[in-house]
Enzyme design. Sequence first.
Site, short mmCIF file in Angstrom:
data_model
loop_
_atom_site.label_atom_id
_atom_site.label_comp_id
_atom_site.label_asym_id
_atom_site.label_seq_id
_atom_site.Cartn_x
_atom_site.Cartn_y
_atom_site.Cartn_z
N TYR A 220 52.54 23.83 31.83
CA TYR A 220 51.33 24.21 32.58
C TYR A 220 51.53 25.32 33.60
O TYR A 220 50.57 25.79 34.17
CB TYR A 220 50.73 22.97 33.26
CG TYR A 220 51.73 22.11 33.99
CD1 TYR A 220 52.22 22.48 35.24
CD2 TYR A 220 52.22 20.93 33.42
CE1 TYR A 220 53.15 21.69 35.89
CE2 TYR A 220 53.15 20.14 34.08
CZ TYR A 220 53.61 20.53 35.31
OH TYR A 220 54.53 19.76 35.96
N ARG A 369 55.06 31.04 48.46
CA ARG A 369 55.43 31.48 47.12
C ARG A 369 54.26 32.21 46.47
O ARG A 369 53.13 31.70 46.49
CB ARG A 369 55.85 30.30 46.26
CG ARG A 369 56.95 29.45 46.89
CD ARG A 369 57.38 28.33 45.96
NE ARG A 369 56.24 27.53 45.51
CZ ARG A 369 56.33 26.57 44.59
NH1 ARG A 369 57.49 26.31 44.02
NH2 ARG A 369 55.26 25.88 44.25
C1 PLP Z 1 57.12 21.69 37.47
C2 PLP Z 1 58.48 21.16 37.28
C3 PLP Z 1 58.70 19.91 36.67
C4 PLP Z 1 57.55 19.06 36.24
O1 PLP Z 1 57.90 17.83 35.69
P1 PLP Z 1 56.82 16.95 34.95
O2 PLP Z 1 57.53 15.74 34.53
O3 PLP Z 1 56.32 17.76 33.78
O4 PLP Z 1 55.72 16.66 35.92
C5 PLP Z 1 60.01 19.50 36.48
N1 PLP Z 1 61.06 20.26 36.88
C6 PLP Z 1 60.87 21.46 37.48
C7 PLP Z 1 62.05 22.29 37.87
C8 PLP Z 1 59.58 21.93 37.70
O5 PLP Z 1 59.40 23.11 38.29
#
Ligand code: PLP
Length: 394
Positions: A220, A369
């Site tokens: 996303y 950011r």
């Molecule tokens: C956005 C992000 C996530 C998101 O994890 P979800 O389980 O998909 O909510 C995980 N790791 C990093 C480094 C991110 O930037």
Amino acid sequence: MPLEEECRSLDAADPLAAVVAQFAPGEPGVLYFDANSIGAMPLGAERAMARLGDQWRRLRRRGWTDADWLEAPARLGGKLAPVVGAEPGSVIVCDSTSVNLHKLVWMGLEMNSGRNVVLSEKGTFPTDLYVAENAARARGASLRLVASPEEIEKSLKGDVALLLLSHTDYRSAYRHDLATLTRMAHDRGVLVLWDLSHSAGAVETALAAGQADFAVGCGYKYLCGGPGSPAWLYVAPRHQAAAQPAIAGWMGHAEPMAFDASYRAAPGVKRHLAGTPPVSGNALMEAALDLWADIEPRAAFEKHARLGDLLIRTVQELTPQSGLQLASPREAARRGGFVAFRHARAAQLADSLNAVGVVVSHRKPDILRFGLSPLYHRYLDVWELGVRLKGRTT
Ligand SMILES: *Cc1c(COP(=O)(O)O)cnc(C)c1O
């Protein structure tokens, strides 16, 4: 050439200009530079929602086969693979990043079972640390953290099975050198799992060329897959048959529709599928991935680097007294998807920028950011950002 003119001519020569036009305009007058939870909406997403509605209404159960709902995780993975520099057949779109991290931390420990440590950095995105610590504990292993990137090399000791790194730091945008660190780990018998959430779709990640073992990422952010879109995972072809998946679900069975009483892992990366795929989320994600059919990834990454360099110059030229200090590397090759600045009153500045139609994201204590997308940003957006910043920072 004045900055505004320069931006106009960069836009006029932008090979991705036609892609920018394939995004739904946001709220009028709002400049969107958010770097965390969600990228802009491709126009194709609306068509995809309408198409899915029609399929559901007409086909019902037959959608699984007649509309290829069941094949979407692998099909979408095939479309994503060139964007992240992965081999065909090495990526599937499924679950959340956190769930996929669990699967691959587990697999790394399984494959390197003579060792019992997962090594990561203190500053790694929290969900990655929670998942890694818990998965390690369940396997009788443990999580060890280093305080900075410089400490990684000397910490790759003989008990380390897996190195888990965020390719891009979620606060500073510092981007690791994927190939160099992977090679260093391999030289010491350590497997590497990369989290590309703040990189994929914005900067080069070259998984195959860098000999990466495993990777995950969300859908996303820069991939623009929509609210709560499915994430993805990568397993290098050489490892795909090496271990049973952490979650042995029917969608990862060699023959899901045989309804066998016992589990047999599907060949290839598909064994990491667990349950029924999220058909609506996949439909939106596919609309976003289809944008890449007409994009040369290298051109997108070059545009992203130029946008970031321009943003840094804009902040420095237009607002010399702004109080904003670059917190990201100056060199584009060491930055991930966004550019971060420090500011003594970062939270208030984020609010006051919001009031003049500039959406940015703030991370405690003092980070602002600015997320940049090669797909939906124009160079002039960056110039306009500078104009609005100038009115707010002094
Ligand atoms: C956005 C992000 C996530 C998101 O994890 P979800 O389980 O998909 O909510 C995980 N790791 C990093 C480094 C991110 O930037």
